[in-house]
Motif scaffolding. Sequence first.
Motif, short mmCIF file in Angstrom:
data_model
loop_
_atom_site.label_atom_id
_atom_site.label_comp_id
_atom_site.label_asym_id
_atom_site.label_seq_id
_atom_site.Cartn_x
_atom_site.Cartn_y
_atom_site.Cartn_z
N MET A 1 -47.39 -7.01 15.09
CA MET A 1 -45.94 -7.28 15.16
C MET A 1 -45.40 -7.62 13.77
O MET A 1 -45.95 -8.49 13.11
N PRO A 2 -44.33 -6.93 13.30
CA PRO A 2 -43.74 -7.32 12.01
C PRO A 2 -43.17 -8.73 12.09
O PRO A 2 -42.67 -9.13 13.15
N GLU A 3 -43.28 -9.46 10.99
CA GLU A 3 -42.72 -10.82 10.98
C GLU A 3 -41.47 -10.83 10.15
O GLU A 3 -41.13 -9.84 9.49
N MET A 4 -40.74 -11.96 10.17
CA MET A 4 -39.52 -11.99 9.36
C MET A 4 -39.82 -12.63 8.00
O MET A 4 -40.83 -13.32 7.84
N LEU A 5 -38.93 -12.39 7.06
CA LEU A 5 -39.19 -12.80 5.68
C LEU A 5 -38.33 -14.01 5.32
O LEU A 5 -37.10 -13.92 5.26
N ILE A 6 -39.01 -15.13 5.09
CA ILE A 6 -38.29 -16.34 4.66
C ILE A 6 -39.06 -16.95 3.49
O ILE A 6 -40.24 -17.27 3.61
N GLY A 7 -38.39 -17.06 2.35
CA GLY A 7 -39.01 -17.69 1.18
C GLY A 7 -40.26 -16.96 0.71
O GLY A 7 -41.21 -17.59 0.25
N GLY A 8 -40.26 -15.64 0.85
CA GLY A 8 -41.42 -14.86 0.40
C GLY A 8 -42.57 -14.86 1.38
O GLY A 8 -43.57 -14.19 1.16
N GLU A 9 -42.45 -15.59 2.47
CA GLU A 9 -43.52 -15.61 3.49
C GLU A 9 -43.10 -14.79 4.70
O GLU A 9 -41.94 -14.86 5.12
N TRP A 10 -44.06 -14.09 5.26
CA TRP A 10 -43.80 -13.36 6.52
C TRP A 10 -44.15 -14.31 7.65
O TRP A 10 -45.28 -14.79 7.75
N ARG A 11 -43.18 -14.60 8.50
CA ARG A 11 -43.35 -15.68 9.47
C ARG A 11 -42.98 -15.26 10.89
O ARG A 11 -42.11 -14.42 11.10
N GLU A 12 -43.60 -15.93 11.83
CA GLU A 12 -43.15 -15.86 13.23
C GLU A 12 -41.92 -16.74 13.39
O GLU A 12 -41.62 -17.56 12.52
N ALA A 13 -41.28 -16.64 14.54
CA ALA A 13 -40.17 -17.57 14.82
C ALA A 13 -40.76 -18.96 15.06
O ALA A 13 -41.87 -19.08 15.60
N THR A 14 -40.02 -19.99 14.67
CA THR A 14 -40.50 -21.36 14.86
C THR A 14 -40.86 -21.61 16.32
O THR A 14 -41.84 -22.27 16.64
N ALA A 15 -40.04 -21.04 17.22
CA ALA A 15 -40.29 -21.26 18.65
C ALA A 15 -41.30 -20.26 19.22
O ALA A 15 -41.51 -20.22 20.44
N HIS A 16 -41.89 -19.44 18.34
CA HIS A 16 -42.89 -18.43 18.73
C HIS A 16 -42.36 -17.42 19.75
O HIS A 16 -43.12 -16.87 20.52
N GLU A 17 -41.05 -17.22 19.76
CA GLU A 17 -40.50 -16.24 20.70
C GLU A 17 -40.40 -14.87 20.04
O GLU A 17 -40.30 -14.79 18.81
#
Length: 482
Positions: A1-17
Amino acid sequence: MPEMLIGGEWREATAHEELEVVNPATEEIVDSVPAASPEDVELAVATAKRAFAEWSRTDVEHRASILAKAADLIHERAKDLAARLTSEQGKPIAEAMGEVSHLAHGVRFYAEAATKVRGAYQELPSTLGPAYGMVIRRPMGVCAAITPYNFPLTLLGTKVAPALASGNTVVAKPAATTPLATLEVARLFSEAGVPDGVLNVVTGRGSRIGDGLVAHPDIRRVAFTGSTETGRRVAALAAPDLKRISLELGGSDPVIICADANVDAAVKAVIIGRYWNAGQACLGCKRVFVHESVYDEFVGSLVERVGRYEPGDGTTKAEKPKLRMGPIHTRAGRDELLEQVEDGIASGGELLIGGGTTDHRKGYFLEPAVIAEPSTESRLNREEVFGPVLPIFRFSDFEEAVRRANDTPYGLGSSIWTHDARLIHRAAQDIEAGMTWVNQIHYGYDELPFGGVKASGFGKEHGIEALDSYVEIKSVVVGGLA
Ligand code: NAD
């Protein structure tokens, strides 16, 4: 699953949804992306704010070289980007390639334009001896870039490129149904050298994260493209903090085809203007007014060409002489079009071709349609029609055609087909729209300012003018020179 880009990091949603992305041609799930919550927006804006301190102090040549590199990477990876775009949006691969090229062209335009901007120097009268004034341009801060589903990539470029070129940082939010190609483009910007935190992408539903992004106190500039309804909400959310906003909203572009028009060229342009992207274009030709003397010729040729379209999966080609048209992006969008067609016919319009669903087992396909003379009160004339359905009206008097062209809440684009200089002048002066094309296709050139009036919004994207909308103009008076 592609993650989103925040501050140069590829991240899941905080709520893991997660949010599923569906292919509108097959109704299959293509992939999933994080479904961001307001906490993720908070994090993205805070990161972009921190990154602004350094990015805003880099020199323009440096920023431009990164953008030029990003344009090169987009060009190099065009095939992959186009395939991703087709899988989530539905448009045929050839049209997706066109959109990727337009994105690369737009990013390169701002890489070049940003280094050419010049300021002002003014000698001033002063009781304290010689003085002069300068007009300088300062980046604004964190900008929100909110994009719709129909051209997810070009409309990202028209926001991100001038914002970054001017020294701002960005939090981008693609439409919930088209986040995939946007995330890939963000990856290429990072690869080109955009520092961590300077460009962030949050994915998720506008209804959940849109308000928090627009109203966030650290967002100083909101660039929004989407429907007039959402645009009104964005304007209201941005008002208390007096944020600078640009609103690129819906349209119902009129086309006026005069007695001396080159009918063949006009038909070709209207076909592209109405049926490209399965009619899901803000500046599509949405109402055509044809002079009675060329009406039959125009309509006959138009209907014959519309008959060449074959709706189908955008990853496959139609067999010549047929032309591929992709699906409508959502089932709800197609249902609305079917209702608008039905209303047009009930109002007295004659369905000349198309207008029904196809016999595909899956996918939100619609047969491209032409409807002659629906009533002026019909939905086809009064509302934005966001799909491959074209109402055509006959006229005999030019002033009457202009009056009917203006009889709409919208004012995005417009066009006229004639070689009569007087009529060209009248159209340029009298049609209430942000753009008038003369003997040309409705197309958003990177080189020219683009944007609407009335319910089509305000502010300009594209052109050197868009750079001005991402800076604060400041006057500096310098004395003590003697
Ligand atoms: P939309 O208004 O439904 O969505 C646009 C974007 O706004 C999406 O990213 C969505 O998630 C987000 N959003 C939703 N609610 C929000 C909120 N409360 N706050 C902030 N953002 C929110 O539009 P759409 O259906 O994706 O796009 C089609 C519309 O866009 C059509 O009306 C079309 O004419 C218009 N459009 C205009 C232009 C232009 O340049 N004028 C270009 C393309 C499309």
